[in-house]
Design an enzyme around this catalytic site. Sequence first.
Site, PDB file in Angstrom:
ATOM      1  CG  ASN A  89      -1.854   1.131   1.304  1.00 30.55           C
ATOM      2  OD1 ASN A  89      -1.762   2.062   0.515  1.00 30.55           O
ATOM      3  ND2 ASN A  89      -2.762   1.089   2.250  1.00 30.55           N
TER       4      ASN A  89
ATOM      5  CB  CYS B  97      -3.173   4.638   2.605  1.00 32.59           C
ATOM      6  SG  CYS B  97      -4.444   5.137   3.776  1.00 32.59           S
TER       7      CYS B  97
ATOM      8  N   GLY C 104     -16.171   3.878  -5.095  1.00 33.45           N
ATOM      9  CA  GLY C 104     -17.526   3.587  -5.551  1.00 33.45           C
ATOM     10  C   GLY C 104     -17.677   3.834  -7.044  1.00 33.45           C
TER      11      GLY C 104
ATOM     12  N   GLY D 231     -12.205  -0.261  -8.706  1.00 35.77           N
ATOM     13  CA  GLY D 231     -12.751   1.088  -8.669  1.00 35.77           C
ATOM     14  C   GLY D 231     -14.208   1.037  -9.110  1.00 35.77           C
TER      15      GLY D 231
END
Lengths: 273, 323
Positions: free
Chosen positions: B145, B148, B235, B261
């Site tokens: 990651n 973030c 979203g 996504g």
Amino acid sequence: MPVSANAAVKTIRQIISGVFRIVLDCPPIASEASPGQFVHVAVSGADSTDPLLRRPMSVCDVDVFQGGVTLVFRVVGRGTRELAQRREGETVSLMGPIGHGFELGMQVRQPLLVAGGMGIAPLLFLSKSLRAAGSVPLVLAGFARSRDVILIDDFRGYGAEVHVVTEDGTEGMTGRVTDYMDWAAQEMARRKPGNEIEVYACGPMPMLRAVQEWCLRSGVPGQVSLESRMACGTGACLGCAQLVVDPGGEKRYERVCREGPVFDVRRVIFPSD
Amino acid sequence: MVCEGGNSVTLRHVNDVIDVDLSVRLAGIVLSNPVVVASGTFGFGAEYEPYVDVSKLGAIVTKGLTLRPRDGNPPPRVWETPSGMLNCIGLQNPGLDGYLRDHLPALRSYGIPVIANIAGDTVEEYAKLASELERHGGADALEINISCPNVKRGGLAFGVDASSAAAVVAAVKDATSLPVIAKLSPNVTDVVHIAAACKEAGADALSLINTLLGMAIDVDRKRPALGNLFGGLSGPAVRPVAVRMVWQVYEAVDLPLIGMGGITKGRDAVEFILAGARAVAVGTGNFVDPACTLRVIDEIRDYMIRNGFRTVSEMVGLAHRRE
């Protein structure tokens, strides 16, 4: 274990301006739910992504024999407006029952229920369950004004003693519901001397903060049901974090959807604003 | 599929099982289907057990882990937006020890590949976490990651600069023999540049995209909606951005891609695969429908049957063809 299910709308009706009572046909949730738990409601149609997220709503009542799950909600935004437009026979996707609800305990204590506004909804199911377990709850039901008063007849139908408090004095006693907790405690002590009280509360945050202060000052145990913005409703996303403190003084975030929505009143750290 | 007490096979099942192969190879691991979950949207799997047969997923990607436990950001942490949401969880997680003790045993019981998402404040922390996870059998692959948006140090800071991103990838590659997937941020001028740097540093695959940095103001409270001011947008609203980035990276960088996504349907997943993704992750879709992943798998299979595809790899990047 919670389930995900499509529930048909049995009935939906506006009980006062902007407040709806919807009964959903969902036997697995009706039979599994306990007071204080909630359902996570998909407010949009199946193919719509706007509004995107589900809405957490407390279970207001259940009918175990008919499989009905009752929710009472105020239209406050697009999601609740969409839900209010459902018609009988249409389906609503539900997840539930979810969360840690009220603990009814061993019934050695006298239940004092404190409700503020729409926070009264989960306390109806609690009141019914307490009555079935042999207690007679005393309910302080606070509203802004007379035209906001809801569910009082339902409480009385389930054998609770209800006292309405309105901020503007247009019905019942005048003031804030928490102003009457001393009075209620004295009344309960007078009727059943030696019996300890337990507070169960749900309502807006300032009210719950006042309930917490009263409980700490009076040395009375209490349970409060909290609201939070929420995404998953499964405990995965950690979006509904609530700061709590352990007896040892250690603070941490817990999930309103998992460790809550009902918390021991002594553990909750309310935000300062 | 053989019926109990007999050996009859229905035609429908022949089509499903023999003609359509959903499995994909990714960074040296085999997934039974291309659908995984996006880090942070599925906890450690157990949270979704009431709703999903977790063993049916292609793989599970864990909540982002750090060496030591993290408390995360003050609430409010989530805020709904048009066809999307903002979050600022802030990497709340149980830390390495808590993960190995409280979550790994259940994760292993699903019998599917476990991809641990790892984060850190320093390059050394990423490397240490990677080697510890390998040493304890804590993962089959690592997703780094570096994207973030919700932590002050590390995270996105590594992901928006090609040399920092490469440094993290190289250090993790050095520290472990596990396959390494770099999760890229969309909050950059040129995602291809970062992707190429990660490949150069030894990444075995790329995940894209992480959330888009965003903000909302609560006009009733007249304050920022989120406790951390900014949050990551996810979203369906972000899907076109994500598809575009998958497309660009597929054209320029020869690495397997995990596309994510705004996937809520099989057709969304297929869109990513046609753009160049070999696997896809369902993220925010899990919040909308807890069984979204399994529905997406079924709908990909239906799409393949209807369109005459026998394997997923026949579809990967197909939209790039020139005729």
